[in-house]
Enzyme design. Structure first.
Site, PDB file in Angstrom:
ATOM      1  N   LYS A 189      -6.081  88.122-103.067  1.00  0.00           N
ATOM      2  CA  LYS A 189      -4.890  87.449-103.563  1.00  0.00           C
ATOM      3  C   LYS A 189      -4.155  88.402-104.504  1.00  0.00           C
ATOM      4  CE  LYS A 189      -3.441  83.329-106.148  1.00  0.00           C
ATOM      5  NZ  LYS A 189      -3.880  82.187-106.973  1.00  0.00           N
ATOM      6  N   LYS A 212      -8.728  89.236-107.013  1.00  0.00           N
ATOM      7  CA  LYS A 212      -7.515  88.575-107.480  1.00  0.00           C
ATOM      8  C   LYS A 212      -6.835  89.485-108.493  1.00  0.00           C
ATOM      9  CE  LYS A 212      -5.858  84.276-109.602  1.00  0.00           C
ATOM     10  NZ  LYS A 212      -6.269  82.970-110.179  1.00  0.00           N
TER      11      LYS A 212
END
Length: 329
Positions: A254, A201
């Protein structure tokens, strides 16, 4: 052999031929649809920076769940927007927290729907960070402390599993979070509940509309001390390797669009399912351009989703899911 013996256009002459040799297919079974559940009554409020995406109160949530089921989608990802926040995100692990209540309701209305619970503190803390904050009395500096945060994240994950969540999706990026949550779930009797880890992330500018949706913009500093530097690729392997060793069942990247190379790298290096999160700004940019008549929304969305699948994503979390499901029928 080369031209004129080799002619690549032979297999592109018509739609039927192109369908026969197509390498990548996107189906409705690939999608996970995020839903924002907010406290309150009779609330269905469009998020200004995310056209077509809404806050739903619990009494209005069923209509959205019915649309998801009718679209043929298999899974939803629940995010909670609490009425009150505090320094340690108490409502994140409250038995009657907004995510826990929503999970129970969704499983009541649609037992076959896979309910994924986002496991983080940022929506529930008054400072907007994903962990516990400690202040240095000497310098006045604030630090997001790792190990104390893990204790609260475990409590959150267990409470979500108790409420009926089928998958726990920790997004906090604390070191050791998969290990801690796996131990906590197992000790509570939820050894059968998988973990979809937000393994890679990045500290991305593509989260802006999401922070608007859950009111989670940090009140000081940023998240660069725990989310990844967008410039780093090899570090993603280290993050993913840690999660694999700690017991993750699925790995996530992400955002998606600016990190296709990372998706491909995880796909090639690990045999776990890989999820891509088609995040809020990626969605909103497409919606804004479509509303201005600059692009063909359907064609753009399906091309983008296909590119994520081609890069190696087995699962795609996307706000386009309901629309895309209809277009694919």
């Amino acid at each position: 052999m080369s031209f004129p013996v080799v002619r690549h256009r032979r297999l592109r002459r018509n739609a039927s031929l192109r369908n026969l040799v197509r390498e990548t297919y996107v189906t409705v079974n690939d999608f996970i649809y995020p839903i924002f559940v907010a406290e309150g009554i009779n609330k269905k409020e469009e998020i200004p920076s995310m056209p077509g995406v809404y806050h739903f109160s619990l009494d209005r949530l069923e209509e959205e769940v019915r649309e998801v089921v009718d679209a043929g989608l298999q899974a939803v990802l629940l995010f909670g927007v609490p009425a009150e926040k505090d320094a340690i995100g108490t409502s994140a692990y409250d038995h009657n927290g907004i995510v826990q209540q929503a999970a129970r309701k969704v499983k009541e209305w649609a037992p076959q729907l896979v309910v994924i619970a986002d496991t983080c503190l940022c929506q529930f803390t008054d400072h907007g960070h994903c962990g516990v904050v400690e202040h240095d009395r000497r310098t006045g500096n604030a630090e997001i402390v790792n190990d104390a945060s893990l204790e609260l994240l475990v409590k959150t994950a267990v409470s979500q599993a108790e409420a009926g969540a089928d998958i726990i999706a920790p997004s906090n990026m604390m070191d050791g979070f998969v290990h801690a949550i796996r131990e906590g779930l197992d000790a509570a009797g939820f050894e059968h509940i998988p973990i979809m880890s937000y393994s890679v992330k990045y500290a991305s500018a593509f989260y802006g509309p999401f922070r608007d949706a859950v009111h989670s913009t940090p009140q000081f500093g940023d998240r660069k001390s725990y989310q990844m530097d967008p410039a780093n690729l090899r570090e993603a392997l280290r993050e993913a390797e840690s999660d694999v060793q700690e017991g993750a069942d699925m790995l996530m990247v992400k955002p998606a669009l600016a990190y296709m190379d990372v998706i491909r790298m995880l796909k090639e290096n690990y045999d776990l399912p890989v999820a891509a999160y088609n995040v809020s700004a990626e969605y909103s940019m497409v919606k804004a351009a479509a509303q201005n008549g600059w692009i063909n929304e359907k064609a753009i969305v399906l091309e983008l989703l296909t590119s994520m699948k081609r890069a190696g994503a087995d699962l795609i979390i996307t706000y386009h899911a309901k629309d895309a499901a209809g277009w694919l029928k």
